[in-house]
Design a protein around this motif. Structure first.
Motif, mmCIF file in Angstrom:
data_model
loop_
_atom_site.group_PDB
_atom_site.id
_atom_site.type_symbol
_atom_site.label_atom_id
_atom_site.label_comp_id
_atom_site.label_asym_id
_atom_site.label_seq_id
_atom_site.Cartn_x
_atom_site.Cartn_y
_atom_site.Cartn_z
ATOM 1 N N ALA A 212 45.450 41.746 34.955
ATOM 2 C CA ALA A 212 45.989 43.105 35.103
ATOM 3 C C ALA A 212 44.952 43.936 35.296
ATOM 4 O O ALA A 212 44.247 44.758 36.206
ATOM 5 C CB ALA A 212 47.014 43.465 34.634
ATOM 6 N N ARG A 213 44.148 44.214 34.089
ATOM 7 C CA ARG A 213 42.872 45.077 34.224
ATOM 8 C C ARG A 213 42.060 44.950 34.783
ATOM 9 O O ARG A 213 41.690 45.744 35.826
ATOM 10 C CB ARG A 213 42.942 45.167 32.632
ATOM 11 N N ALA A 214 41.437 43.632 35.233
ATOM 12 C CA ALA A 214 40.400 42.757 36.168
ATOM 13 C C ALA A 214 40.845 43.693 37.914
ATOM 14 O O ALA A 214 40.115 44.355 38.644
ATOM 15 C CB ALA A 214 40.315 41.925 36.200
ATOM 16 N N ILE A 215 42.574 43.180 37.924
ATOM 17 C CA ILE A 215 41.886 42.946 39.328
ATOM 18 C C ILE A 215 42.715 44.669 39.404
ATOM 19 O O ILE A 215 42.064 45.211 40.863
ATOM 20 C CB ILE A 215 43.988 42.256 39.863
ATOM 21 N N VAL A 216 43.170 45.377 39.201
ATOM 22 C CA VAL A 216 43.195 47.137 39.627
ATOM 23 C C VAL A 216 41.989 47.418 38.956
ATOM 24 O O VAL A 216 41.438 48.729 39.879
ATOM 25 C CB VAL A 216 44.112 47.254 38.331
ATOM 26 N N SER A 217 41.468 47.305 38.816
ATOM 27 C CA SER A 217 39.155 47.780 38.733
ATOM 28 C C SER A 217 38.858 47.825 40.075
ATOM 29 O O SER A 217 38.420 48.036 40.049
ATOM 30 C CB SER A 217 38.968 47.382 37.084
ATOM 31 N N GLU A 218 39.083 46.303 40.012
ATOM 32 C CA GLU A 218 38.242 46.227 41.916
ATOM 33 C C GLU A 218 39.310 46.906 42.751
ATOM 34 O O GLU A 218 38.005 47.449 43.368
ATOM 35 C CB GLU A 218 38.438 44.365 41.852
ATOM 36 N N ILE A 219 40.432 46.894 42.562
ATOM 37 C CA ILE A 219 40.728 47.348 44.006
ATOM 38 C C ILE A 219 40.880 49.500 43.831
ATOM 39 O O ILE A 219 40.431 49.862 44.244
ATOM 40 C CB ILE A 219 42.184 47.210 43.741
ATOM 41 N N ARG A 220 40.493 50.037 42.355
ATOM 42 C CA ARG A 220 39.924 51.307 42.183
ATOM 43 C C ARG A 220 38.498 51.802 43.085
ATOM 44 O O ARG A 220 39.109 52.599 43.055
ATOM 45 C CB ARG A 220 40.760 51.759 40.791
ATOM 46 N N LYS A 221 37.682 50.402 41.977
ATOM 47 C CA LYS A 221 36.817 50.365 43.099
ATOM 48 C C LYS A 221 36.069 50.220 44.047
ATOM 49 O O LYS A 221 35.699 50.261 45.165
ATOM 50 C CB LYS A 221 35.501 49.330 42.443
ATOM 51 N N GLY A 222 37.459 49.720 45.128
ATOM 52 C CA GLY A 222 37.178 50.102 46.708
ATOM 53 C C GLY A 222 37.404 47.896 47.368
ATOM 54 O O GLY A 222 37.546 48.352 48.071
ATOM 55 N N THR A 223 37.790 47.853 45.926
ATOM 56 C CA THR A 223 37.760 46.125 46.625
ATOM 57 C C THR A 223 38.731 45.677 47.178
ATOM 58 O O THR A 223 39.482 46.082 46.667
ATOM 59 C CB THR A 223 36.734 45.195 45.167
ATOM 60 N N ALA A 224 38.530 45.142 48.599
ATOM 61 C CA ALA A 224 40.272 44.645 49.057
ATOM 62 C C ALA A 224 39.830 43.019 48.476
ATOM 63 O O ALA A 224 39.848 42.071 48.770
ATOM 64 C CB ALA A 224 39.722 44.848 50.480
ATOM 65 N N VAL A 225 41.315 43.157 48.006
ATOM 66 C CA VAL A 225 41.864 42.331 47.042
ATOM 67 C C VAL A 225 42.567 41.279 48.478
ATOM 68 O O VAL A 225 43.679 41.618 48.229
ATOM 69 C CB VAL A 225 42.462 41.991 46.022
ATOM 70 N N ALA A 226 42.153 40.759 49.562
ATOM 71 C CA ALA A 226 43.503 40.054 50.687
ATOM 72 C C ALA A 226 43.607 38.966 50.995
ATOM 73 O O ALA A 226 44.162 38.101 51.402
ATOM 74 C CB ALA A 226 42.884 40.924 52.041
ATOM 75 N N THR A 227 42.607 37.853 50.220
ATOM 76 C CA THR A 227 42.356 36.907 50.366
ATOM 77 C C THR A 227 42.906 36.079 48.690
ATOM 78 O O THR A 227 42.583 36.636 48.186
ATOM 79 C CB THR A 227 41.670 36.062 50.557
ATOM 80 N N THR A 228 43.099 34.306 49.305
ATOM 81 C CA THR A 228 43.560 34.256 48.216
ATOM 82 C C THR A 228 42.337 33.797 47.393
ATOM 83 O O THR A 228 43.030 33.996 45.686
ATOM 84 C CB THR A 228 44.468 32.829 48.523
ATOM 85 N N THR A 229 40.929 33.416 47.790
ATOM 86 C CA THR A 229 39.690 32.828 47.133
ATOM 87 C C THR A 229 39.192 34.266 46.212
ATOM 88 O O THR A 229 38.788 34.058 45.613
ATOM 89 C CB THR A 229 39.170 32.774 47.754
ATOM 90 N N GLN A 230 39.635 35.923 47.111
ATOM 91 C CA GLN A 230 39.330 36.979 46.431
ATOM 92 C C GLN A 230 39.709 37.435 45.161
ATOM 93 O O GLN A 230 39.721 37.680 44.159
ATOM 94 C CB GLN A 230 39.657 37.508 47.265
ATOM 95 N N LEU A 231 41.466 36.466 45.038
ATOM 96 C CA LEU A 231 42.068 36.690 43.882
ATOM 97 C C LEU A 231 42.146 36.376 42.752
ATOM 98 O O LEU A 231 41.466 36.026 41.728
ATOM 99 C CB LEU A 231 43.419 36.821 43.968
ATOM 100 N N GLN A 232 41.500 34.402 43.590
ATOM 101 C CA GLN A 232 41.195 33.530 41.904
ATOM 102 C C GLN A 232 40.436 33.752 41.479
ATOM 103 O O GLN A 232 39.820 33.371 40.421
ATOM 104 C CB GLN A 232 41.002 32.392 42.949
ATOM 105 N N GLN A 233 38.654 34.767 42.425
ATOM 106 C CA GLN A 233 36.854 35.067 42.598
ATOM 107 C C GLN A 233 38.141 35.384 40.735
ATOM 108 O O GLN A 233 36.567 35.576 39.660
ATOM 109 C CB GLN A 233 36.739 35.683 42.894
ATOM 110 N N ILE A 234 38.057 36.422 40.928
ATOM 111 C CA ILE A 234 38.783 37.957 39.877
ATOM 112 C C ILE A 234 39.271 37.072 38.960
ATOM 113 O O ILE A 234 38.588 37.402 37.328
ATOM 114 C CB ILE A 234 39.519 38.772 40.523
ATOM 115 N N ILE A 235 40.280 36.124 38.446
ATOM 116 C CA ILE A 235 40.781 36.030 37.729
ATOM 117 C C ILE A 235 39.701 34.395 36.899
ATOM 118 O O ILE A 235 39.711 34.675 35.759
ATOM 119 C CB ILE A 235 42.180 34.833 38.095
#
Length: 348
Positions: A212-235
């Motif tokens: 959760a910390r990693a996902i929210v951190s990326e979004i706050r940086k302005g990274t769009a988590v818009a695709t399945t593979t983007q989310l997978q890569q963060i995890i």
């Protein structure tokens, strides 16, 4: 034939067979490719574009459907369970079938109609099973009801739906993509605490806080988590730093759990299931039977507690003491059957 001609020929035909193979999946019409489908099934996999219904024999053995009865398939999907229930009715009585998915429902309707099951024996509606009371207002009390709470293989296999991290696609996860908010939109405004709670409650994710910390951190940086593979890569990047969680198998399981948790949230699946369970008793005739197939602990707990409470209250005369599992043979030939749990109840 000189070297240059050979090289040109290789270029001309490169990829022909893979494209032909992918064509079947793009069309999502496995009935056209019976030989290939059989080979895929023999390997223990589900061919793209179709769904292999789970615990069919166990469900039919419990429901004891006889010609002339009225029943409901609350989760039509590919229509596998529906078809077997229709066979039991033998064109006497009536079966209602509902599903929230506007994409797969017309395909299933056409498939069943082509087998001879028209409006005289089968009524199909696009609706959520939490609104089961609308069907009962038309049908009256039913002799049997079944619900398969799993996401269908067709939904998983279609990259455009965003249900799987195995292929690039929009991070959507809605069962009805025409309503509600996609998972990508949901993540844009979610807090770290809320996302952590969501991952724990909906999928028992052990690394919920770090993910959760990693996902929210990326979004706050302005990274769009818009695709399945983007989310997978963060995890994946997150778990690689956590000892004991960084093997490829553990990363795969974590991705499955996170996608499941988001899907449950986006579709309000626990709330919808609770409403369905509360309305079940009034939908069943005296002695009516209900069978529910679940695929993760959260769903199973809701079904178990509802059945137990209503049994204590005298609403159900009998319930399953323990869940029924798919047979060892079915689990070995269909990986998606391994987590299935079947619970049942009989109306007093």
């Amino acid at each position: 034939m000189d070297h240059e001609e050979k090289h040109q020929r290789r270029i001309r035909y490169k990829g022909t067979h893979p494209k032909k193979y992918q064509e079947k999946y793009k069309e999502l019409q496995p009935e056209k490719y019976t030989d290939t489908v059989e080979k895929v099934i023999q390997k223990g996999s589900t061919p793209a574009g179709m769904h292999r219904s789970i615990c069919v024999d166990e469900i039919l053995e419990f429901l004891q459907i006889t010609p002339g009865q009225k029943g409901l398939d609350a989760t039509l999907g590919y229509g596998g369970h529906t078809l077997e229930m229709l066979k039991c009715l033998d064109f006497k009585g009536h079966l209602y079938a509902i599903d929230v998915d506007p994409i797969e429902l017309p395909r299933t309707r056409a498939r069943l109609e082509s087998l001879g099951y028209g409006a005289e024996i089968l009524t199909i509606r696009q609706m959520n099973f939490s609104s089961i009371n609308q069907i009962i207002a038309e049908s009256g009390p039913l002799n049997f009801i079944m619900a398969d709470l799993g996401v269908s293989s067709m939904q998983i296999d279609n990259p455009e739906r965003g249900f799987t991290f195995k292929a690039e696609g929009p991070l959507d996860l809605r069962l009805n993509p025409k309503k509600g908010t996609s998972a990508a939109e949901r993540l844009k405004t979610i807090s770290q605490d809320e996302l952590e709670g969501l991952l724990r409650e909906n999928s028992d994710e052990p690394n919920a806080k770090a993910i959760a910390r990693a996902i929210v951190s990326e979004i706050r940086k302005g990274t769009a988590v818009a695709t399945t593979t983007q989310l997978q890569q963060i995890i994946k990047n997150t778990l690689k730093t956590i000892p004991g969680s960084n093997s490829s198998e553990e990363i795969k399981k974590a991705c499955q759990r996170c996608f499941q948790a988001l899907r449950i949230d986006v579709n309000d699946e626990f709330k919808v299931l609770y409403e369905f369970l509360e309305k079940l008793p009034s939908a069943l005739a005296e002695g009516g039977r209900v069978a529910i197939l679940s695929f993760h602990s959260g769903e199973d707990r809701l079904v178990k507690k509802s059945f137990q409470r209503l049994y204590r209250d005298g609403v159900y005369r009998e319930i399953a003491e323990e869940p029924i599992r798919a047979s060892a043979e079915e689990r070995s030939t269909n990986g998606r059957a391994r987590s299935a749990k079947l619970r049942w109840a009989i109306k007093a």
